[in-house]
Design an enzyme around this catalytic site. Sequence first.
Site, mmCIF file in Angstrom:
data_model
loop_
_atom_site.group_PDB
_atom_site.id
_atom_site.type_symbol
_atom_site.label_atom_id
_atom_site.label_comp_id
_atom_site.label_asym_id
_atom_site.label_seq_id
_atom_site.Cartn_x
_atom_site.Cartn_y
_atom_site.Cartn_z
ATOM 1 N N HIS A 1 0.818 -1.210 0.000
ATOM 2 C CA HIS A 1 0.000 0.000 0.000
ATOM 3 C C HIS A 1 0.858 1.269 0.000
ATOM 4 C CE1 HIS A 1 -3.193 -2.760 0.835
ATOM 5 N NE2 HIS A 1 -2.712 -3.080 2.011
ATOM 6 N N HIS B 1 -7.145 -4.589 -1.101
ATOM 7 C CA HIS B 1 -6.467 -5.866 -1.300
ATOM 8 C C HIS B 1 -7.147 -6.643 -2.414
ATOM 9 C CE1 HIS B 1 -6.299 -4.711 2.963
ATOM 10 N NE2 HIS B 1 -5.031 -5.035 2.867
#
Lengths: 205, 205, 330, 330
Positions: free
Chosen positions: C56, C218
Amino acid sequence: MKLQVNDIRNWMNLSNQLIQENKSYLTELDQAIGDSDHGINMARGFQEVITKIQDQSYSTPSDMLKDVAMTLMSKVGGAAGPLYGTAFLKLSMAWKNKSEIQVNDIKDGLQAGLDGIKQRGKATSGEKTMIDVWDPVVQLFSENDITDPSLIEETAKQAMNNTKDLKATKGRASYFKEKSIDNIDPGSASSYYIFSALSTSLQGA
Amino acid sequence: MKLQVNDIRNWMNLSNQLIQENKSYLTELDQAIGDSDHGINMARGFQEVITKIQDQSYSTPSDMLKDVAMTLMSKVGGAAGPLYGTAFLKLSMAWKNKSEIQVNDIKDGLQAGLDGIKQRGKATSGEKTMIDVWDPVVQLFSENDITDPSLIEETAKQAMNNTKDLKATKGRASYFKEKSIDNIDPGSASSYYIFSALSTSLQGA
Amino acid sequence: MKKIINNPNDVVSDMVSGMIQAFPEKLEQIDGTMVIKRKELSSNKVGLVSGGGSGHEPAHAGYVGKGMLDAAVAGEVFTSPTPDQILAAIKAVDTGHGVLLIVKNYTGDVMNFDMASELAESEGIKVEQVIVNDDVAVEDSDFTTGRRGIAGTVFVHKIAGAMAETGATLNEVKEVAEKTITHVRSMGMALTPCTVPAAGKPSFQLEDNEMEIGIGIHGEAGIERKPITSAKNIANELTQKVLDDLQLQSGDEVAVMINGLGATPEMELFILQQHVNQLLKDNNLSVFRTYVGEFMTSLEMTGCSVTLLKVDNQLKSLLEAKSEATAFRV
Amino acid sequence: MKKIINNPNDVVSDMVSGMIQAFPEKLEQIDGTMVIKRKELSSNKVGLVSGGGSGHEPAHAGYVGKGMLDAAVAGEVFTSPTPDQILAAIKAVDTGHGVLLIVKNYTGDVMNFDMASELAESEGIKVEQVIVNDDVAVEDSDFTTGRRGIAGTVFVHKIAGAMAETGATLNEVKEVAEKTITHVRSMGMALTPCTVPAAGKPSFQLEDNEMEIGIGIHGEAGIERKPITSAKNIANELTQKVLDDLQLQSGDEVAVMINGLGATPEMELFILQQHVNQLLKDNNLSVFRTYVGEFMTSLEMTGCSVTLLKVDNQLKSLLEAKSEATAFRV
Ligand SMILES: Nc1ncnc2c1ncn2[C@@H]1O[C@H](COP(=O)(O)OP(=O)(O)O)[C@@H](O)[C@H]1O
Ligand SMILES: Nc1ncnc2c1ncn2[C@@H]1O[C@H](COP(=O)(O)OP(=O)(O)O)[C@@H](O)[C@H]1O
Ligand SMILES: [Mg+2]
Ligand SMILES: [Mg+2]
Ligand SMILES: [Mg+2]
Ligand SMILES: [Mg+2]
């Protein structure tokens, strides 16, 4: 065979038509040895040219071509913008104050345009650029008494196809070095359309 | 049928084998209703478990399982790490000081492990998680006198397959709502491998 | 899978080394862990720790620095870090004033941070946690795992970080972090999936003309798959969903974050921003600050998210406070 | 083509609107142009203008701000802006101390900026130009168009910008810009191509296992196509090529830029950075500062570039000077 304001308008309309029709093709040529924008740039620029000149009245071809030049200069961008802008500006200057353009004037004008391109682009013949179409066309006018305008189209087409064999040494295509060979130069293709349109507009004139 | 330190080592080795062999499969299951890491996480964690315990001598199964638990806790990560870590820690605590684990101890230990998972994960049966494999296995021990260890494998397998029909309401799969149905829950699959390994290691013991 | 990596199993440790080497004067790695911490802590300050799975970036290590986080814990790709690593971070940043953990609401993260809290408390460190759950693509219900934490988390880092730097107590910092969480909502969408390096295959598939509204960072399922539409429609759909949930009043003031998920050209984020801005204007909301860029990505996913934070004077001044975090300079 | 856009012909004007709306207190658009300028200019300062085709965001508008550029001219995607637009920028930023144009070395850019200079001079404005040519993938020769300008341009913006802010003269600013150009070299590589929105098709094709070394930021040909290899090998190949060209001495100090081309996850840039750093160490070079991120992109191309700038005390202090540019905060 002489060109008046309306013939120039015709020339520009025909150029625009060919360029719009071949927009994707020009971009594909630029995809192979450039950055995929030549068709987009030329189509945008010529569309603007038409918008600019279509309802305007001009007293001389030169006046109209000055607007053409300024529009190309400010709407095309990239390498082609300044080059075509310069070429048409030189053409306009060469024909200053003339209301009718004779074959001889065309010769002088195209020569001035070619010189402008060479100077602006710091390039010469054989470097796989639009010069390789302008040059043979100018030579055609110098060496012949043009009575059949279709010769212009033929010469330009041949010249465009001949750029296939050249290795680019100027402009973005030069980064492709040997790999630039076997591809038609995008600017030569757009120049061919412009000369093809000139040829057609001379037929009737 | 009783488990000594070496049987537990055998259980862990077999679990690791199955998980390594099915690493991609577990990840694919997690791809469908999760984030594509369950096989990777479990394979990394169990490999570390083996590295940790293989050459170490332990006086009780409990001591070994404490190392197993701590290794899973610190090497698996994600949701499965704390859950399996907790489960094996509870197992270790339930078997504290015992050098031989009887069938009855297994029942108590697994029950403690299951309770640990439920508490840690704030989840219950029917939510399409590993609980849906642990629960039936614990029930099997409660309701039967296990003489044939292969029953464990069968029960776990059946339970794993049954998770297909469930809609996930806990864990990452819950975001898939109805779309989670028709997929085997990845954590149930890894739990199945662990029970399958337990079943095999009990055969010889 | 085309990636600039070495062994797919080493991506996190390789990345963390690269980060430390890129900012040696600002960051350091806690030995034997994937924890990145400020080289020099502010004294007399509540410690701030966040973290989560990797992939991320710049979250979370990019937000370590004076005025934001004191440490970030990097888990494996898309995998929550483990309690021992989180504990190491807590211990390294505690200066006796307690530590606040900023956690994104995922089962794995919540459990691992919980366990680390328990361990830290058993060692006598005061620890508090806040759980960020800004993703309105997921319904908030007591019977589910609740909304996910996505890009809005960065606002929580910023605001809690600025508050901590003022010397506020652990409870005060926690309070303003929770206030931020109450007032921040986000929603994302994807055009193309991403590939976890060790998995080697894309995490989902979308047709050539398809987009997924409400995607998770995700690659978790969103709300709807449908044909891709204009930037304007996408902006309106995401923003409207956020507005509906935040229940703003005409005249309210918001901070806006237009976040790229990894592979979206900045050009497109600014195109989107234009329409988000217009919709806010149409709703008579005033924009305090706009942040456009990559703040909470999902590897090389193509897509974006829109975050709105309702601000008051306190949140505004904390947003504007100095930050030396490498990925969030104010 | 999957993009978050409206009409492909409007991407630049939509983007510019978005930029202005995102930073209304810092930036403004010159009416009727695609020129983005600082809302408030520093007084008594040489003006700094750069620009080029769009699609390289945050270049160039992201570098407009106190301490860097005064204005950026955004051309169509991958198309140099036109002289009239550049002229508008020059006129808007000239405070009587002259204007320096920072131009990347492409035929189109050079011609358009040249013509704009001529026009500005004819209107009595002092204009100077520098041409950035940092890309060592292209040979520098008098018979060719010379090396291309790529990510190293950002260092020129930063250093010239800081110098101008000190109140230096046009010649002094030009001089330090040229010094920077002399000392900066870059080299890039791509894993996947990008798509010009109005063209709708990728600008080139690479096989699933192929990379192109030396790629240009408009997708122009590089040096070699070959099977993709490890981050370490890629880092070494790019860095070594740059080192060879820069002819550094043991003990020299460099600033490093690891630049993503648009779709490369930041994780991979940091992995690359680790190996670049190692190679520099092995060559006994010391690293002054490392910049990792997206600085000069190529739409959604996957790939990266490595830039080295040899620094001395002057360049170091100018690199460290304050900058308020939205995409380069110091
Ligand atoms: N130096 C030059 N002299 C003459 N013509 C040139 C030169 N450089 C490029 N050209 C012409 O311009 C064309 C490319 O135009 P275009 O694609 O619009 O610009 P760009 O290369 O900036 O993207 C080439 O095909 C070539 O014919
Ligand atoms: N709250 C929960 N209680 C019990 N088991 C759970 C819970 N949440 C998730 N699980 C289990 O964990 C598995 C997912 O593990 P893993 O993929 O490693 O973690 P993550 O979801 O964090 O990526 C699920 O398949 C499920 O069996
Ligand atoms: Mg081109
Ligand atoms: Mg998972
Ligand atoms: Mg995970
Ligand atoms: Mg171009």
